[in-house]
Design an enzyme around this catalytic site. Structure first.
Site, PDB file in Angstrom:
ATOM      1  N   THR A   1       0.825  -1.209   0.000  1.00  0.00           N
ATOM      2  CA  THR A   1       0.000   0.000   0.000  1.00  0.00           C
ATOM      3  C   THR A   1       0.860   1.259   0.000  1.00  0.00           C
ATOM      4  O   THR A   1       2.019   1.232   0.433  1.00  0.00           O
ATOM      5  CB  THR A   1      -0.888  -0.008   1.263  1.00  0.00           C
ATOM      6  OG1 THR A   1      -1.540   1.241   1.391  1.00  0.00           O
ATOM      7  CG2 THR A   1      -0.081  -0.258   2.530  1.00  0.00           C
ATOM      8  N   ASP A   2       0.251   2.373  -0.437  1.00  0.00           N
ATOM      9  CA  ASP A   2       0.955   3.665  -0.365  1.00  0.00           C
ATOM     10  C   ASP A   2       1.089   4.153   1.079  1.00  0.00           C
ATOM     11  O   ASP A   2       1.893   5.040   1.365  1.00  0.00           O
ATOM     12  CB  ASP A   2       0.247   4.727  -1.211  1.00  0.00           C
ATOM     13  CG  ASP A   2      -1.195   4.991  -0.803  1.00  0.00           C
ATOM     14  OD1 ASP A   2      -1.710   4.320   0.120  1.00  0.00           O
ATOM     15  OD2 ASP A   2      -1.825   5.884  -1.414  1.00  0.00           O
ATOM     16  N   GLU A   3       0.310   3.563   2.011  1.00  0.00           N
ATOM     17  CA  GLU A   3       0.317   4.067   3.396  1.00  0.00           C
ATOM     18  C   GLU A   3       1.667   3.847   4.079  1.00  0.00           C
ATOM     19  O   GLU A   3       1.946   4.461   5.103  1.00  0.00           O
ATOM     20  CB  GLU A   3      -0.804   3.415   4.209  1.00  0.00           C
ATOM     21  CG  GLU A   3      -2.169   3.728   3.649  1.00  0.00           C
ATOM     22  CD  GLU A   3      -3.309   3.481   4.625  1.00  0.00           C
ATOM     23  OE1 GLU A   3      -3.068   3.349   5.831  1.00  0.00           O
ATOM     24  OE2 GLU A   3      -4.456   3.433   4.148  1.00  0.00           O
TER      25      GLU A   3
ATOM     26  N   TYR B   1      -1.870  -0.512  11.079  1.00  0.00           N
ATOM     27  CA  TYR B   1      -2.013  -1.182   9.775  1.00  0.00           C
ATOM     28  C   TYR B   1      -0.809  -0.898   8.879  1.00  0.00           C
ATOM     29  O   TYR B   1      -0.154  -1.820   8.371  1.00  0.00           O
ATOM     30  CB  TYR B   1      -3.313  -0.742   9.078  1.00  0.00           C
ATOM     31  CG  TYR B   1      -3.331  -1.051   7.595  1.00  0.00           C
ATOM     32  CD1 TYR B   1      -3.414  -2.371   7.146  1.00  0.00           C
ATOM     33  CD2 TYR B   1      -3.233  -0.034   6.635  1.00  0.00           C
ATOM     34  CE1 TYR B   1      -3.408  -2.662   5.777  1.00  0.00           C
ATOM     35  CE2 TYR B   1      -3.234  -0.316   5.278  1.00  0.00           C
ATOM     36  CZ  TYR B   1      -3.323  -1.628   4.851  1.00  0.00           C
ATOM     37  OH  TYR B   1      -3.309  -1.923   3.509  1.00  0.00           O
TER      38      TYR B   1
ATOM     39  N   LYS C   1       2.176  -3.363   7.337  1.00  0.00           N
ATOM     40  CA  LYS C   1       2.452  -3.540   5.899  1.00  0.00           C
ATOM     41  C   LYS C   1       3.903  -3.142   5.583  1.00  0.00           C
ATOM     42  O   LYS C   1       4.580  -3.802   4.797  1.00  0.00           O
ATOM     43  CB  LYS C   1       1.478  -2.693   5.060  1.00  0.00           C
ATOM     44  CG  LYS C   1       0.034  -3.160   5.068  1.00  0.00           C
ATOM     45  CD  LYS C   1      -0.192  -4.526   4.433  1.00  0.00           C
ATOM     46  CE  LYS C   1       0.043  -4.564   2.944  1.00  0.00           C
ATOM     47  NZ  LYS C   1      -0.353  -5.892   2.365  1.00  0.00           N
TER      48      LYS C   1
HETATM   49  P1  NAD Z   1      -9.694  -7.287   2.086  1.00  0.00           P
HETATM   50  O1  NAD Z   1      -9.708  -7.021   3.564  1.00  0.00           O
HETATM   51  O2  NAD Z   1     -10.908  -7.005   1.284  1.00  0.00           O
HETATM   52  O3  NAD Z   1      -9.293  -8.812   1.816  1.00  0.00           O
HETATM   53  C1  NAD Z   1      -8.293  -9.463   2.541  1.00  0.00           C
HETATM   54  C2  NAD Z   1      -8.440 -10.959   2.303  1.00  0.00           C
HETATM   55  O4  NAD Z   1      -7.388 -11.621   3.021  1.00  0.00           O
HETATM   56  C3  NAD Z   1      -9.753 -11.542   2.817  1.00  0.00           C
HETATM   57  O5  NAD Z   1     -10.322 -12.387   1.867  1.00  0.00           O
HETATM   58  C4  NAD Z   1      -9.349 -12.307   4.064  1.00  0.00           C
HETATM   59  O6  NAD Z   1     -10.176 -13.422   4.335  1.00  0.00           O
HETATM   60  C5  NAD Z   1      -7.929 -12.728   3.710  1.00  0.00           C
HETATM   61  N1  NAD Z   1      -7.105 -12.988   4.905  1.00  0.00           N
HETATM   62  C6  NAD Z   1      -6.983 -12.208   5.994  1.00  0.00           C
HETATM   63  N2  NAD Z   1      -6.159 -12.783   6.890  1.00  0.00           N
HETATM   64  C7  NAD Z   1      -5.737 -13.952   6.340  1.00  0.00           C
HETATM   65  C8  NAD Z   1      -4.861 -14.981   6.758  1.00  0.00           C
HETATM   66  N3  NAD Z   1      -4.259 -14.943   7.952  1.00  0.00           N
HETATM   67  N4  NAD Z   1      -4.637 -16.030   5.937  1.00  0.00           N
HETATM   68  C9  NAD Z   1      -5.249 -16.091   4.729  1.00  0.00           C
HETATM   69  N5  NAD Z   1      -6.109 -15.155   4.284  1.00  0.00           N
HETATM   70  C10 NAD Z   1      -6.352 -14.089   5.076  1.00  0.00           C
HETATM   71  O7  NAD Z   1      -8.436  -6.480   1.548  1.00  0.00           O
HETATM   72  P2  NAD Z   1      -8.249  -5.709   0.167  1.00  0.00           P
HETATM   73  O8  NAD Z   1      -8.761  -4.337   0.312  1.00  0.00           O
HETATM   74  O9  NAD Z   1      -8.715  -6.568  -0.949  1.00  0.00           O
HETATM   75  O10 NAD Z   1      -6.646  -5.616   0.132  1.00  0.00           O
HETATM   76  C11 NAD Z   1      -5.879  -6.683  -0.414  1.00  0.00           C
HETATM   77  C12 NAD Z   1      -4.400  -6.328  -0.299  1.00  0.00           C
HETATM   78  O11 NAD Z   1      -4.132  -5.120  -1.003  1.00  0.00           O
HETATM   79  C13 NAD Z   1      -3.930  -6.090   1.142  1.00  0.00           C
HETATM   80  O12 NAD Z   1      -2.651  -6.636   1.275  1.00  0.00           O
HETATM   81  C14 NAD Z   1      -3.903  -4.585   1.277  1.00  0.00           C
HETATM   82  O13 NAD Z   1      -2.927  -4.179   2.223  1.00  0.00           O
HETATM   83  C15 NAD Z   1      -3.524  -4.166  -0.126  1.00  0.00           C
HETATM   84  N6  NAD Z   1      -4.014  -2.838  -0.565  1.00  0.00           N
HETATM   85  C16 NAD Z   1      -5.331  -2.491  -0.412  1.00  0.00           C
HETATM   86  C17 NAD Z   1      -5.776  -1.252  -0.889  1.00  0.00           C
HETATM   87  C18 NAD Z   1      -7.230  -0.828  -0.785  1.00  0.00           C
HETATM   88  O14 NAD Z   1      -7.536   0.322  -1.107  1.00  0.00           O
HETATM   89  N7  NAD Z   1      -8.142  -1.676  -0.371  1.00  0.00           N
HETATM   90  C19 NAD Z   1      -4.863  -0.382  -1.502  1.00  0.00           C
HETATM   91  C20 NAD Z   1      -3.518  -0.789  -1.616  1.00  0.00           C
HETATM   92  C21 NAD Z   1      -3.107  -2.016  -1.153  1.00  0.00           C
HETATM   93  O1  DAU Z   2      -4.176   3.954   0.627  1.00  0.00           O
HETATM   94  C1  DAU Z   2      -4.412   2.599   0.526  1.00  0.00           C
HETATM   95  C2  DAU Z   2      -5.232   2.134   1.708  1.00  0.00           C
HETATM   96  O2  DAU Z   2      -6.549   2.627   1.513  1.00  0.00           O
HETATM   97  C3  DAU Z   2      -5.234   0.619   1.865  1.00  0.00           C
HETATM   98  O3  DAU Z   2      -3.939   0.179   2.141  1.00  0.00           O
HETATM   99  C4  DAU Z   2      -6.187   0.196   2.982  1.00  0.00           C
HETATM  100  O4  DAU Z   2      -6.247  -1.222   3.053  1.00  0.00           O
HETATM  101  C5  DAU Z   2      -7.563   0.744   2.664  1.00  0.00           C
HETATM  102  O5  DAU Z   2      -8.456   0.418   3.707  1.00  0.00           O
HETATM  103  C6  DAU Z   2      -7.496   2.261   2.477  1.00  0.00           C
HETATM  104  O6  DAU Z   2      -7.214   2.926   3.730  1.00  0.00           O
HETATM  105  P1  DAU Z   2      -7.996   4.265   4.172  1.00  0.00           P
HETATM  106  O7  DAU Z   2      -7.925   4.397   5.632  1.00  0.00           O
HETATM  107  O8  DAU Z   2      -7.567   5.413   3.344  1.00  0.00           O
HETATM  108  O9  DAU Z   2      -9.501   3.846   3.673  1.00  0.00           O
HETATM  109  P2  DAU Z   2     -10.928   4.040   4.355  1.00  0.00           P
HETATM  110  O10 DAU Z   2     -11.941   3.659   3.325  1.00  0.00           O
HETATM  111  O11 DAU Z   2     -11.003   3.396   5.689  1.00  0.00           O
HETATM  112  O12 DAU Z   2     -11.011   5.608   4.585  1.00  0.00           O
HETATM  113  C7  DAU Z   2     -10.852   6.527   3.508  1.00  0.00           C
HETATM  114  C8  DAU Z   2     -10.871   7.930   4.106  1.00  0.00           C
HETATM  115  O13 DAU Z   2     -12.210   8.195   4.573  1.00  0.00           O
HETATM  116  C9  DAU Z   2      -9.971   8.114   5.308  1.00  0.00           C
HETATM  117  O14 DAU Z   2      -9.422   9.418   5.277  1.00  0.00           O
HETATM  118  C10 DAU Z   2     -10.898   7.980   6.514  1.00  0.00           C
HETATM  119  C11 DAU Z   2     -12.216   8.504   5.981  1.00  0.00           C
HETATM  120  N1  DAU Z   2     -13.432   7.871   6.535  1.00  0.00           N
HETATM  121  C12 DAU Z   2     -13.516   6.522   6.524  1.00  0.00           C
HETATM  122  C13 DAU Z   2     -14.633   5.876   7.006  1.00  0.00           C
HETATM  123  C14 DAU Z   2     -14.730   4.367   7.015  1.00  0.00           C
HETATM  124  C15 DAU Z   2     -14.479   8.657   6.996  1.00  0.00           C
HETATM  125  O15 DAU Z   2     -14.411   9.906   6.991  1.00  0.00           O
HETATM  126  N2  DAU Z   2     -15.594   8.028   7.483  1.00  0.00           N
HETATM  127  C16 DAU Z   2     -15.710   6.668   7.510  1.00  0.00           C
HETATM  128  O16 DAU Z   2     -16.748   6.143   7.991  1.00  0.00           O
END
Ligand code: NAD
Ligand code: DAU
Length: 371
Positions: free
Chosen positions: A152-154, A177, A181
């Site tokens: 992730t970019d975080e 988190y 990562k």
């Molecule tokens: P998600 O939470 O939707 O899915 C995570 C999946 O991992 C789930 O299916 C869960 O059951 C599985 N999992 C969790 N713990 C596990 C374990 N111990 N063993 C096996 N499986 C397990 O997550 P996502 O949003 O699809 O993100 C996927 C990946 O991409 C993550 O590594 C996250 O850090 C990264 N990522 C997410 C975002 C975003 O915006 N969502 C952005 C950049 C990177």
């Molecule tokens: O940048 C990549 C990341 O983006 C991934 O690595 C993470 O897995 C993914 O969850 C996401 O993280 P964020 O914290 O940015 O996403 P989230 O959807 O939780 O929140 C987006 C923004 O909105 C953040 O600034 C917090 C705000 N927010 C979120 C929720 C759930 C609100 O204001 N209200 C809310 O109820």
């Protein structure tokens, strides 16, 4: 007489649907989650000559219904397992002769990491190291195996008003988190430098699209608007996120996995920054139209709530390296992607209802347990 190249093709394909031998057996972890399910679908459909093994623990975030359209494909296999379980992972590598890994399994929600960091350490750090270790042992006599870690970019921390995250930006994670990562990224690089493993990393910005668990900003807001519930905006809503369509992230992973340089990291993003409040207001307007409500009706649901602890102010990705080296570009404008996404949630209300009722968790027992 068959030419050598034709013989090779025959060996690879060995047509007789169930006897097909695959050119790669790719382990995708976390494939039942949001991004993982889009990647699994892309890989299963685009590469019938690859066997795709989706390994997922099926935590609250895993939903096998996300993949109901590919579950009968002959090149797709699901394995329920925890990436921390050493024996289970060794068995998977051996049973399926895994040639490559694309690792997405993680605890992914920042708010949950603030409530309880340990699960994030276990899965994101310990689980990743276990996977690396099992891959290293399984691949000790083979060459060319790839371990692609999806991050992730975080990990880069939080930006001020100016600048973009580059691959060279120093790591500065600030939430449990992002710290977990970042730690996993360090271990992946360590396995490259210490043991010579062929690793690749990708660090992506915020994803949006279908099948996202409704605890995350966009699906949460859509669901609450539909149900006329308050829209909880943290703090003043002035935090900035850089949004990318999930299918574009999947296509970037595909490109990096196949053509990215070994040992390199690639940032993935679409130069698409929005303050949270502007995004929530935009969604309100879009859903006023799509639901036939009066203009401004949905905005009245916006409720400012206590800020997230340690809330990162701004993320923004510079994806020039990916664009220049691998010719990747996002395929959709944000407004178009958001409209498609909103339509999907409106047309698939039973997908959300399954989650809110908890019945999505029965799908594995109903469909897979006795296979
Ligand atoms: P998600 O939470 O939707 O899915 C995570 C999946 O991992 C789930 O299916 C869960 O059951 C599985 N999992 C969790 N713990 C596990 C374990 N111990 N063993 C096996 N499986 C397990 O997550 P996502 O949003 O699809 O993100 C996927 C990946 O991409 C993550 O590594 C996250 O850090 C990264 N990522 C997410 C975002 C975003 O915006 N969502 C952005 C950049 C990177
Ligand atoms: O940048 C990549 C990341 O983006 C991934 O690595 C993470 O897995 C993914 O969850 C996401 O993280 P964020 O914290 O940015 O996403 P989230 O959807 O939780 O929140 C987006 C923004 O909105 C953040 O600034 C917090 C705000 N927010 C979120 C929720 C759930 C609100 O204001 N209200 C809310 O109820």
């Amino acid at each position: 007489m068959l030419k050598e190249s034709s013989k090779a093709k025959l060996r690879i394909w060995n047509i007789g649907a169930y006897n097909m031998s695959y050119t790669r057996n790719i382990l995708i972890t976390g494939g039942a989650g949001f991004i993982g399910s889009h990647l699994v679908r892309l890989m299963v459909n685009k590469y019938p000559h690859y066997r795709i093994v989706n390994l997922d623990k099926l935590t609250y975030a895993g939903n096998l219904k996300n993949l109901s359209d590919v579950e009968e494909k002959t090149n797709y296999t699901f394995v329920k397992a925890d990436i921390c379980d050493q024996k289970a992972i060794i068995d998977v590598f051996s049973n399926y002769q895994i040639t490559d890994v694309i690792h997405l399994a993680a605890e992914s929600h920042v708010d949950r990491s603030i409530e309880g960091p340990m699960e994030f350490v276990m899965t994101n750090v310990v689980g990743t190291v276990n996977l690396l270790q099992c891959a290293k042992d399984a691949w000790k006599d083979t060459e060319g195996n790839i371990f692609h870690h999806v991050s992730t970019d975080e990990v880069y921390g939080s930006l001020g008003a100016e600048g973009l995250f580059k691959e060279t930006t120093s790591y500065d994670p600030r939430s449990p988190y992002s710290s977990s990562k970042a730690s996993s990224d360090h271990f992946v690089r360590a396995f490259h430098h210490t043991y010579g493993m062929n690793i690749k990393l990708s660090n992506c910005s915020n994803n949006y699209g279908s099948h996202q668990f409704p605890e995350k900003l966009i699906p949460l807001m859509i669901n609450n608007i539909v149900n006329k519930k308050p829209l909880p905006v943290y703090g003043k809503g002035d935090n900035i996120r850089d949004w990318l369509w999930v299918n574009d992230h999947a296509s970037a992973i595909d490109r990096i996995f196949h053509d990215g340089r070994i040992g390199e990291a690639y940032n993935v993003g679409g130069l698409n920054e929005w303050t949270n409040i502007d995004l929530v207001k935009y969604l309100c307007g879009l859903l006023d139209e799509k639901l036939g409500r009066a203009s401004g009706e949905n905005e009245s649901l916006i409720t400012y709530v206590a800020d997230r602890a340690g809330h990162d102010m701004r993320y923004a990705i510079d994806a020039t390296k990916l664009e220049n080296e691998l010719n990747w570009r996002p395929s959709l404008e944000f407004e178009e992607g958001l409209s498609i996404t909103v339509d999907w949630y409106l047309e698939n209300s039973e997908w959300i209802e399954d989650i809110t009722s908890g019945s999505y968790m029965d799908y594995y027992n109903d469909m897979y347990k006795n296979r």
